[in-house]
Design a protein around this motif. Structure first.
Motif, PDB file in Angstrom:
ATOM      1  N   LEU A 178       0.824  -1.204   0.000  1.00 30.55           N
ATOM      2  CA  LEU A 178       0.000   0.000   0.000  1.00 30.55           C
ATOM      3  C   LEU A 178       0.855   1.249   0.000  1.00 30.55           C
ATOM      4  CD1 LEU A 178      -2.815   1.256   0.189  1.00 30.55           C
ATOM      5  CD2 LEU A 178      -2.665   1.055   2.676  1.00 30.55           C
ATOM      6  N   GLN A 179       1.970   1.215   0.725  1.00 25.62           N
ATOM      7  CA  GLN A 179       2.865   2.366   0.715  1.00 25.62           C
ATOM      8  C   GLN A 179       3.406   2.628  -0.690  1.00 25.62           C
ATOM      9  OE1 GLN A 179       5.863   1.705   3.688  1.00 25.62           O
ATOM     10  NE2 GLN A 179       4.372   1.311   5.305  1.00 25.62           N
ATOM     11  N   ARG A 180       3.848   1.562  -1.354  1.00 25.96           N
ATOM     12  CA  ARG A 180       4.329   1.728  -2.722  1.00 25.96           C
ATOM     13  C   ARG A 180       3.204   2.161  -3.653  1.00 25.96           C
ATOM     14  NH1 ARG A 180       7.363  -3.384  -4.751  1.00 25.96           N
ATOM     15  NH2 ARG A 180       5.589  -4.418  -3.775  1.00 25.96           N
ATOM     16  N   PHE A 181       2.008   1.623  -3.421  1.00 23.12           N
ATOM     17  CA  PHE A 181       0.869   1.980  -4.271  1.00 23.12           C
ATOM     18  C   PHE A 181       0.527   3.452  -4.131  1.00 23.12           C
ATOM     19  CE2 PHE A 181      -3.747   2.622  -4.577  1.00 23.12           C
ATOM     20  CZ  PHE A 181      -3.955   2.267  -5.895  1.00 23.12           C
ATOM     21  N   ASN A 182       0.560   3.984  -2.904  1.00 24.67           N
ATOM     22  CA  ASN A 182       0.264   5.399  -2.704  1.00 24.67           C
ATOM     23  C   ASN A 182       1.260   6.290  -3.449  1.00 24.67           C
ATOM     24  OD1 ASN A 182      -1.956   4.869  -1.078  1.00 24.67           O
ATOM     25  ND2 ASN A 182      -0.733   4.830   0.801  1.00 24.67           N
ATOM     26  N   VAL A 183       2.545   5.888  -3.408  1.00 22.99           N
ATOM     27  CA  VAL A 183       3.564   6.660  -4.123  1.00 22.99           C
ATOM     28  C   VAL A 183       3.316   6.586  -5.629  1.00 22.99           C
ATOM     29  CG1 VAL A 183       6.026   6.857  -4.608  1.00 22.99           C
ATOM     30  CG2 VAL A 183       5.251   6.380  -2.281  1.00 22.99           C
ATOM     31  N   LEU A 184       3.059   5.398  -6.137  1.00 22.84           N
ATOM     32  CA  LEU A 184       2.804   5.233  -7.567  1.00 22.84           C
ATOM     33  C   LEU A 184       1.540   5.962  -7.989  1.00 22.84           C
ATOM     34  CD1 LEU A 184       3.704   1.449  -8.026  1.00 22.84           C
ATOM     35  CD2 LEU A 184       5.051   3.429  -8.726  1.00 22.84           C
TER      36      LEU A 184
END
Length: 295
Positions: free
Chosen positions: A91-97
């Motif tokens: 989710l952290q990576r998804f928010n950045v992407l």
């Protein structure tokens, strides 16, 4: 002289007497039902003894069941904890992407995809018709459910709403023989139409030419065509590709990612989330302030 023990009837006479009494008792019980009350009293007397005799077995079974349930809960807790950590990292990576994607879309003057409204539903019943793949869920018109609404589980698309009641709805699964869903391959963006064949674990890709680049293991997601299913949700994975030159098209099958045979909790999607009132007011105020500064 008299003996201490007097001699009684012979064994044959005793046997004949016992048989005669047994037959008489059986006849009286069968025809006259003379011992019904006696059996009730005897059962009432013996019932506590039966419970006491069965008590060790019951205690052992309950102890074993509680121990098994406790171990299963511990295992599920550990699995869910690990899964939560992994999902948090994703989710952290998804928010950045997602933020980067929004910035790129603004630079390219491409509209940002709107957020979708979601609601959790629960399985109520499964259609008993062997030629139909349909289920009932516990959400209906009172919850805002509408016809052809997309339904998912935790792995991918399950189907769409076909009938809406007041408090429940009927969902046709993607495996139903009457259902078709437009999909595309993540590997090369080639578009297909996946249809059901009545089996939970298999879909057919219709009219695939032999020259099309499709391989086993290709991930198929919803293409968004037809405006029924939103774009980009997992649907199936290609499981078999057979090229028979005697046929005009290749035989391509795919396995649904959703667990259609063990559904419990489902997710309903709306095409676009209604804007928040406060957010809309803030946007209007910002627009007015910018206009006044420009003047």
């Amino acid at each position: 002289m008299d003996t201490i023990f007097t001699r009684g009837p012979s064994l044959n006479n005793r046997l004949a007497l016992a048989i005669a009494l047994s037959v008489l008792l059986i006849f009286a019980d069968h025809k006259l039902d003379a011992f019904q009350s006696t059996r009730v009293y005897l059962n009432s007397i013996m019932s506590p003894l039966q419970y006491i005799a069965n008590l060790p077995k019951v205690l052992l079974n309950e102890s074993a069941q509680r121990l098994t349930s406790h171990q299963a809960l511990l295992a599920d807790n550990e699995r869910l904890t690990n899964q939560n950590l992994k999902m948090s990292e994703q989710l952290q990576r998804f928010n950045v992407l997602q933020a980067e994607n929004a910035e790129l879309r603004k630079l390219l003057d491409v509209p940002v995809k709107p957020q979708v409204r979601k609601m959790v539903a629960e399985l109520m019943a499964v259609d008993n018709n062997p030629f139909s793949q349909q289920i009932m869920i516990n959400k209906g018109a009172l919850d805002g459910v509408y016809l052809s609404q997309s339904v998912l589980d935790d792995r991918g698309i399950v189907g769409q709403v076909m009938e809406v009641g007041t408090t429940n709805s009927r969902v046709v699964l993607i495996s139903d023989v009457t259902h078709a869903i437009p999909v595309r391959s993540l590997r090369n963006n080639i578009r297909f139409v996946a249809t059901g064949n009545g089996a939970f674990d298999e879909l057919f890709l219709e009219h695939v030419p032999h020259s099309v680049d499709v391989q086993e293991g290709d991930m198929l997601v919803s293409s968004g065509l037809g405006e029924v299913f939103p774009e980009g949700y997992p649907v199936a994975r290609v499981s078999s590709v057979v090229h028979d030159e005697g046929r005009p098209f290749a035989t391509v099958t795919a396995q649904p990612l959703a667990r259609l045979d063990r559904l419990k909790h489902l997710l309903l999607l709306w095409p676009q989330q209604e804007p928040d009132t406060e957010t809309e007011q803030q946007a209007q105020e910002s627009s007015r302030a910018a206009t006044q500064q420009g003047e």
